[in-house]
Design a protein around this motif. Structure first.
Motif, PDB file in Angstrom:
ATOM      1  N   ILE A   1       3.470 -10.890  14.501  1.00 37.51           N
ATOM      2  CA  ILE A   1       3.897  -9.510  14.260  1.00 37.51           C
ATOM      3  C   ILE A   1       4.448  -9.360  12.844  1.00 37.51           C
ATOM      4  CG2 ILE A   1       5.590  -7.749  14.897  1.00 37.51           C
ATOM      5  CD1 ILE A   1       5.239  -8.636  17.797  1.00 37.51           C
ATOM      6  N   ILE A   2       5.285 -10.298  12.415  1.00 39.25           N
ATOM      7  CA  ILE A   2       5.851 -10.236  11.060  1.00 39.25           C
ATOM      8  C   ILE A   2       4.747 -10.304  10.016  1.00 39.25           C
ATOM      9  CG2 ILE A   2       7.309 -11.418   9.373  1.00 39.25           C
ATOM     10  CD1 ILE A   2       8.851  -9.955  11.563  1.00 39.25           C
ATOM     11  N   PHE A   3       3.823 -11.243  10.193  1.00 38.18           N
ATOM     12  CA  PHE A   3       2.712 -11.390   9.249  1.00 38.18           C
ATOM     13  C   PHE A   3       1.835 -10.138   9.257  1.00 38.18           C
ATOM     14  CE2 PHE A   3      -1.556 -12.899   8.026  1.00 38.18           C
ATOM     15  CZ  PHE A   3      -1.264 -13.520   6.829  1.00 38.18           C
ATOM     16  N   GLY A   4       1.610  -9.562  10.447  1.00 41.53           N
ATOM     17  CA  GLY A   4       0.794  -8.358  10.566  1.00 41.53           C
ATOM     18  C   GLY A   4       1.409  -7.181   9.835  1.00 41.53           C
ATOM     19  N   ILE A   5       2.715  -7.011   9.972  1.00 40.58           N
ATOM     20  CA  ILE A   5       3.396  -5.906   9.281  1.00 40.58           C
ATOM     21  C   ILE A   5       3.315  -6.082   7.770  1.00 40.58           C
ATOM     22  CG2 ILE A   5       5.642  -4.827   8.846  1.00 40.58           C
ATOM     23  CD1 ILE A   5       6.328  -5.351  11.780  1.00 40.58           C
ATOM     24  N   ILE A   6       3.536  -7.309   7.303  1.00 42.83           N
ATOM     25  CA  ILE A   6       3.472  -7.581   5.856  1.00 42.83           C
ATOM     26  C   ILE A   6       2.070  -7.292   5.312  1.00 42.83           C
ATOM     27  CG2 ILE A   6       3.607  -9.386   4.098  1.00 42.83           C
ATOM     28  CD1 ILE A   6       5.810 -10.678   5.793  1.00 42.83           C
ATOM     29  N   CYS A   7       1.055  -7.795   6.012  1.00 52.01           N
ATOM     30  CA  CYS A   7      -0.322  -7.537   5.583  1.00 52.01           C
ATOM     31  C   CYS A   7      -0.651  -6.054   5.677  1.00 52.01           C
ATOM     32  CB  CYS A   7      -1.296  -8.339   6.432  1.00 52.01           C
ATOM     33  SG  CYS A   7      -1.249 -10.114   6.150  1.00 52.01           S
ATOM     34  N   GLY A   8      -0.141  -5.402   6.726  1.00 54.19           N
ATOM     35  CA  GLY A   8      -0.377  -3.978   6.887  1.00 54.19           C
ATOM     36  C   GLY A   8       0.197  -3.165   5.737  1.00 54.19           C
ATOM     37  N   LEU A   9       1.345  -3.572   5.236  1.00 50.83           N
ATOM     38  CA  LEU A   9       1.951  -2.871   4.101  1.00 50.83           C
ATOM     39  C   LEU A   9       1.023  -2.911   2.890  1.00 50.83           C
ATOM     40  CD1 LEU A   9       5.643  -4.114   4.425  1.00 50.83           C
ATOM     41  CD2 LEU A   9       4.823  -1.780   4.794  1.00 50.83           C
ATOM     42  N   ALA A  10       0.425  -4.063   2.640  1.00 50.08           N
ATOM     43  CA  ALA A  10      -0.505  -4.199   1.515  1.00 50.08           C
ATOM     44  C   ALA A  10      -1.767  -3.377   1.758  1.00 50.08           C
ATOM     45  CB  ALA A  10      -0.852  -5.670   1.294  1.00 50.08           C
ATOM     46  N   ILE A  11      -2.274  -3.410   2.986  1.00 50.91           N
ATOM     47  CA  ILE A  11      -3.507  -2.694   3.327  1.00 50.91           C
ATOM     48  C   ILE A  11      -3.313  -1.181   3.189  1.00 50.91           C
ATOM     49  CG2 ILE A  11      -5.027  -2.084   5.257  1.00 50.91           C
ATOM     50  CD1 ILE A  11      -4.546  -5.056   6.223  1.00 50.91           C
ATOM     51  N   GLY A  12      -2.210  -0.659   3.705  1.00 54.38           N
ATOM     52  CA  GLY A  12      -1.953   0.772   3.628  1.00 54.38           C
ATOM     53  C   GLY A  12      -1.771   1.255   2.204  1.00 54.38           C
ATOM     54  N   LEU A  13      -1.147   0.438   1.367  1.00 52.73           N
ATOM     55  CA  LEU A  13      -0.952   0.813  -0.036  1.00 52.73           C
ATOM     56  C   LEU A  13      -2.293   0.919  -0.743  1.00 52.73           C
ATOM     57  CD1 LEU A  13       1.001   1.335  -2.381  1.00 52.73           C
ATOM     58  CD2 LEU A  13       1.015  -1.131  -2.818  1.00 52.73           C
ATOM     59  N   VAL A  14      -3.139  -0.083  -0.569  1.00 57.43           N
ATOM     60  CA  VAL A  14      -4.464  -0.061  -1.186  1.00 57.43           C
ATOM     61  C   VAL A  14      -5.278   1.116  -0.656  1.00 57.43           C
ATOM     62  CG1 VAL A  14      -6.653  -1.295  -1.397  1.00 57.43           C
ATOM     63  CG2 VAL A  14      -4.506  -2.539  -1.627  1.00 57.43           C
ATOM     64  N   SER A  15      -5.197   1.380   0.652  1.00 55.82           N
ATOM     65  CA  SER A  15      -5.938   2.472   1.262  1.00 55.82           C
ATOM     66  C   SER A  15      -5.565   3.820   0.649  1.00 55.82           C
ATOM     67  CB  SER A  15      -5.687   2.500   2.771  1.00 55.82           C
ATOM     68  OG  SER A  15      -6.260   3.657   3.358  1.00 55.82           O
ATOM     69  N   SER A  16      -4.277   4.082   0.528  1.00 59.17           N
ATOM     70  CA  SER A  16      -3.833   5.391   0.049  1.00 59.17           C
ATOM     71  C   SER A  16      -4.007   5.558  -1.449  1.00 59.17           C
ATOM     72  CB  SER A  16      -2.361   5.617   0.428  1.00 59.17           C
ATOM     73  OG  SER A  16      -1.532   4.622  -0.151  1.00 59.17           O
ATOM     74  N   VAL A  17      -3.936   4.470  -2.204  1.00 59.85           N
ATOM     75  CA  VAL A  17      -4.056   4.560  -3.658  1.00 59.85           C
ATOM     76  C   VAL A  17      -5.515   4.581  -4.106  1.00 59.85           C
ATOM     77  CG1 VAL A  17      -3.561   3.374  -5.838  1.00 59.85           C
ATOM     78  CG2 VAL A  17      -1.806   3.518  -4.083  1.00 59.85           C
ATOM     79  N   LEU A  18      -6.404   3.919  -3.352  1.00 57.87           N
ATOM     80  CA  LEU A  18      -7.821   3.909  -3.702  1.00 57.87           C
ATOM     81  C   LEU A  18      -8.626   4.909  -2.870  1.00 57.87           C
ATOM     82  CD1 LEU A  18      -8.709   0.113  -4.125  1.00 57.87           C
ATOM     83  CD2 LEU A  18      -7.994   1.759  -5.858  1.00 57.87           C
ATOM     84  N   GLY A  19      -8.051   5.382  -1.773  1.00 57.55           N
ATOM     85  CA  GLY A  19      -8.799   6.280  -0.905  1.00 57.55           C
ATOM     86  C   GLY A  19      -9.843   5.559  -0.077  1.00 57.55           C
ATOM     87  N   VAL A  20      -9.554   4.314   0.323  1.00 58.13           N
ATOM     88  CA  VAL A  20     -10.517   3.507   1.080  1.00 58.13           C
ATOM     89  C   VAL A  20     -10.005   3.276   2.499  1.00 58.13           C
ATOM     90  CG1 VAL A  20     -11.309   2.364  -1.013  1.00 58.13           C
ATOM     91  CG2 VAL A  20      -9.484   1.308   0.327  1.00 58.13           C
TER      92      VAL A  20
END
Length: 273
Positions: A145-164
């Motif tokens: 769960i901890i690893f998932g949240i950390i990875c999710g933070l990176a994924i969401g940032l890239v998604s919203s900044v690149l629109g992917v």
């Protein structure tokens, strides 16, 4: 520069991008962004939310088309992992969209350049990795769960900044981080991407990013239709070309196109804002 063939050009360009994305098991949004900025004459601040809107359409379409073959049953044991990714990605997608709208066009271009080059390098590295590796995270729920949240933070940032949609990050995370098989990871990627993209779009709506309906009609709709057609063709052609070879070639192309489009600050001064 707007011209009378803008709508047709947006439709036509979206098809090969979606075909290549479909061959790799991705949506192709990371390749669509340089096209929006480099060929359709949008500023980075305009291109990102438009790309995100098109990504939402492609995700929903992919879920609909693959609904009879998606391995939903295999996701049940992995619900905590997916939920942790969604939580982390949702938080950073909201914050990332807010942050991106506060940046100048030049600052956003620099950040987009770094993200796209990083994704290109990741595609190249992934092309040389074996299809299966031992999971990085131990089979301990708390750690997952901890690893998932950390990875999710990176994924969401890239998604919203690149629109992917983030599949180019989610799928490797599920395979190499948690040891999921490729089919389950592909399904899980769509499940994680959908709420992540919706959160980003809602935030961009609040920031008035979609106030120009003409732009939406001339770009989002035709590119979405082209992406649907390309996704179908890409799915039919899977296996004809090695996905590993495609990732290697397209990783290089993405890096080159990112530098060409986003490395010149003067380029943004000649675009519509």
């Amino acid at each position: 520069m707007w011209h009378k063939y803008h709508r047709q050009l947006a439709f036509a360009i979206a098809i090969p991008i979606a075909i290549l994305g479909g061959l790799m098991g991705l949506g192709g949004a990371e390749f669509r962004l340089p096209v929006l900025a480099g060929y359709l004459d949008y500023s980075a601040r305009q291109a990102v939310p438009l790309n995100l809107a098109i990504s939402l359409v492609t995700i929903v379409f992919s879920l609909f088309i693959r609904s009879k073959t998606l391995a939903f049953n295999s996701l049940i044991p992995n619900q905590p992992i997916l939920l942790s990714l969604i939580v982390g990605a949702g938080i950073s997608a909201w914050l990332g969209a807010t942050w991106a709208r506060k940046l100048s066009n030049e600052q956003l271009e620099k950040i987009i350049l770094v993200f796209l080059v990083s994704i290109g390098l990741a595609l190249i590295v992934e092309a040389f990795l074996p299809e299966a590796l031992p999971a990085i995270v131990p089979d301990v729920l708390f750690l997952q769960i901890i690893f998932g949240i950390i990875c999710g933070l990176a994924i969401g940032l890239v998604s919203s900044v690149l629109g992917v949609a983030g599949g180019e990050l989610i799928i490797p995370t599920l395979i190499f981080g948690f040891g999921l098989d490729i089919k389950t990871a592909g399904t899980g990627s769509l499940i994680v991407s959908l709420p992540t993209v919706i959160v980003g779009i809602v935030r961009y709506i609040q920031k008035q990013a979609y106030s120009d309906r003409v732009i939406f009609k001339n770009t989002v709709i035709p590119m979405s239709l082209g992406s649907m057609i390309g996704a179908i063709l890409g799915g039919m052609l899977v296996g004809i070309i090695s996905a590993r070879l495609l990732k290697l070639i397209l990783g290089l192309i993405l890096i080159i196109s990112a530098f060409k489009v986003f490395n010149s600050l003067s380029f943004s001064e000649h675009r519509r804002d």
